[in-house]
Design a protein around this motif. Structure first.
Motif, PDB file in Angstrom:
ATOM      1  N   TYR A 223       0.868  -1.253   0.037  1.00 38.79           N
ATOM      2  CA  TYR A 223       0.012   0.115   0.069  1.00 38.79           C
ATOM      3  C   TYR A 223       0.850   1.287   0.045  1.00 38.79           C
ATOM      4  O   TYR A 223       0.520   2.461   0.142  1.00 38.79           O
ATOM      5  CB  TYR A 223      -0.959  -0.158   1.268  1.00 38.79           C
ATOM      6  N   THR A 224       2.378   1.030   0.037  1.00 38.55           N
ATOM      7  CA  THR A 224       3.058   2.261   0.144  1.00 38.55           C
ATOM      8  C   THR A 224       3.325   2.788  -1.446  1.00 38.55           C
ATOM      9  O   THR A 224       3.505   1.719  -2.284  1.00 38.55           O
ATOM     10  CB  THR A 224       4.637   2.013   0.681  1.00 38.55           C
TER      11      THR A 224
ATOM     12  N   GLY B 235       9.011   4.052  -2.942  1.00 39.79           N
ATOM     13  CA  GLY B 235       9.781   3.017  -2.747  1.00 39.79           C
ATOM     14  C   GLY B 235       8.957   1.724  -2.409  1.00 39.79           C
ATOM     15  O   GLY B 235       9.422   0.648  -2.187  1.00 39.79           O
ATOM     16  N   GLY B 236       7.668   1.952  -2.340  1.00 42.52           N
ATOM     17  CA  GLY B 236       6.773   0.762  -2.127  1.00 42.52           C
ATOM     18  C   GLY B 236       6.282   0.003  -3.422  1.00 42.52           C
ATOM     19  O   GLY B 236       6.815   0.298  -4.536  1.00 42.52           O
ATOM     20  N   VAL B 237       5.344  -0.911  -3.288  1.00 40.83           N
ATOM     21  CA  VAL B 237       4.779  -1.443  -4.473  1.00 40.83           C
ATOM     22  C   VAL B 237       3.558  -0.839  -5.065  1.00 40.83           C
ATOM     23  O   VAL B 237       3.621  -0.759  -6.454  1.00 40.83           O
ATOM     24  CB  VAL B 237       4.174  -3.061  -4.041  1.00 40.83           C
ATOM     25  N   GLY B 238       2.863   0.099  -4.254  1.00 40.96           N
ATOM     26  CA  GLY B 238       2.180   0.704  -5.179  1.00 40.96           C
ATOM     27  C   GLY B 238       0.734   0.265  -5.309  1.00 40.96           C
ATOM     28  O   GLY B 238      -0.078   0.623  -6.372  1.00 40.96           O
TER      29      GLY B 238
ATOM     30  N   LEU C 244       2.074  -5.456  10.356  1.00 39.67           N
ATOM     31  CA  LEU C 244       2.612  -4.369  11.074  1.00 39.67           C
ATOM     32  C   LEU C 244       3.818  -3.754  10.322  1.00 39.67           C
ATOM     33  O   LEU C 244       3.776  -2.417  10.379  1.00 39.67           O
ATOM     34  CB  LEU C 244       3.241  -4.943  12.363  1.00 39.67           C
ATOM     35  N   HIS C 245       4.616  -4.269   9.658  1.00 37.17           N
ATOM     36  CA  HIS C 245       5.691  -3.752   9.003  1.00 37.17           C
ATOM     37  C   HIS C 245       5.282  -2.983   7.683  1.00 37.17           C
ATOM     38  O   HIS C 245       5.522  -1.718   7.687  1.00 37.17           O
ATOM     39  CB  HIS C 245       6.431  -5.088   8.490  1.00 37.17           C
ATOM     40  N   SER C 246       4.094  -3.247   7.023  1.00 32.92           N
ATOM     41  CA  SER C 246       3.834  -2.752   5.755  1.00 32.92           C
ATOM     42  C   SER C 246       2.808  -1.883   6.049  1.00 32.92           C
ATOM     43  O   SER C 246       2.555  -0.851   5.108  1.00 32.92           O
ATOM     44  CB  SER C 246       3.280  -3.775   4.830  1.00 32.92           C
ATOM     45  N   GLU C 247       1.754  -2.089   7.047  1.00 35.31           N
ATOM     46  CA  GLU C 247       0.660  -1.174   6.984  1.00 35.31           C
ATOM     47  C   GLU C 247       0.583  -0.262   8.167  1.00 35.31           C
ATOM     48  O   GLU C 247      -0.140   0.531   8.308  1.00 35.31           O
ATOM     49  CB  GLU C 247      -0.674  -2.054   6.956  1.00 35.31           C
ATOM     50  N   ILE C 248       1.722  -0.224   9.056  1.00 36.01           N
ATOM     51  CA  ILE C 248       1.758   0.412  10.374  1.00 36.01           C
ATOM     52  C   ILE C 248       2.923   1.209  10.316  1.00 36.01           C
ATOM     53  O   ILE C 248       3.062   2.481  10.333  1.00 36.01           O
ATOM     54  CB  ILE C 248       1.371  -0.496  11.558  1.00 36.01           C
TER      55      ILE C 248
ATOM     56  N   PRO D  63       3.656   3.287   6.726  1.00 34.06           N
ATOM     57  CA  PRO D  63       2.960   4.784   6.753  1.00 34.06           C
ATOM     58  C   PRO D  63       3.250   5.644   7.593  1.00 34.06           C
ATOM     59  O   PRO D  63       3.431   6.894   7.318  1.00 34.06           O
ATOM     60  CB  PRO D  63       1.636   4.228   6.944  1.00 34.06           C
ATOM     61  N   TYR D  64       3.750   5.262   8.937  1.00 35.30           N
ATOM     62  CA  TYR D  64       4.259   6.184  10.049  1.00 35.30           C
ATOM     63  C   TYR D  64       5.873   6.740   9.296  1.00 35.30           C
ATOM     64  O   TYR D  64       5.619   8.272   9.186  1.00 35.30           O
ATOM     65  CB  TYR D  64       4.782   5.511  11.247  1.00 35.30           C
ATOM     66  N   ILE D  65       6.373   6.160   8.755  1.00 33.73           N
ATOM     67  CA  ILE D  65       7.634   6.707   8.180  1.00 33.73           C
ATOM     68  C   ILE D  65       7.378   7.836   6.838  1.00 33.73           C
ATOM     69  O   ILE D  65       7.728   8.965   6.751  1.00 33.73           O
ATOM     70  CB  ILE D  65       8.699   5.507   7.527  1.00 33.73           C
TER      71      ILE D  65
END
Length: 189
Positions: free
Chosen positions: A112-113, A118-121, A146-150, A153-155
């Protein structure tokens, strides 16, 4: 939707794209909520009430055929790469680093980044497919959500451009694993 280029790379050679897509091509009826795509009806997606199980692929209208293809690959990943080793990881108290790198190679991290960061989009439904398939195999060890969706997005929201450029490609590849620690003012007194 999930980017087509990533999706094509995940499809197993010789595998059928989608049972329900073939069913639609055979001339099935439309559901009340289906729309037209140009002059042709959208592919048939049976109601969940007629599905054998809720885990049947292609039964929920919120997902597209691309999502179904992605789900098949995510399900295969969890069945082959997670389930056989889960008891071992539970005993050790951690998941292997190799799993994270394999998940990154399969496009399961940072979905979802945005790709520009730099994410998959991919879209939220693609991320939800990873959540669901992990739940279906009853393996809580991998902390992909946790890694991908929390954490990511914080970063993305609070980090600098330099931090995003440094961490997102590595996190999406599974080479850098995100974790989070939180505190609350006044808590723990």
């Amino acid at each position: 939707m999930f980017p087509s280029t990533v999706l094509r790379s995940l499809v197993a050679p010789g595998k059928s794209a989608c049972f329900w897509g073939r069913l639609a091509a055979a001339g099935s009826r439309m559901q009340h909520s289906q729309t037209l795509q140009g002059d042709t009806p959208a592919p048939f997606r049976p109601e969940t009430s007629v599905a054998r199980t809720m885990m049947d692929i292609g039964t929920r209208r919120i997902f597209s055929e691309e999502h179904d293809l992605f789900r098949e690959n995510v399900r295969r990943f969890f069945r082959e790469e997670v389930v056989p080793y889960h008891a071992e990881w539970e005993k050790a108290g951690q998941v292997s680093r190799e799993l994270w790198e394999k998940a990154g190679a399969q496009g399961l991290l940072g979905i979802y980044t945005p790709a520009e960061q730099g994410g998959v989009g991919g879209d939220l439904l693609s991320a939800a497919i990873v959540w669901e398939e992990q739940m279906y195999c009853n393996c809580s060890g991998p902390g992909f959500s946790l890694h991908s969706e929390i954490v990511m997005p914080y970063i993305g929201h609070y980090g600098s451009q330099a931090q995003m450029e440094r961490y997102f490609p590595q996190m999406t590849a599974g080479k850098c694993i995100g974790a989070i620690a939180m505190t609350e003012p006044g808590a723990g007194r």
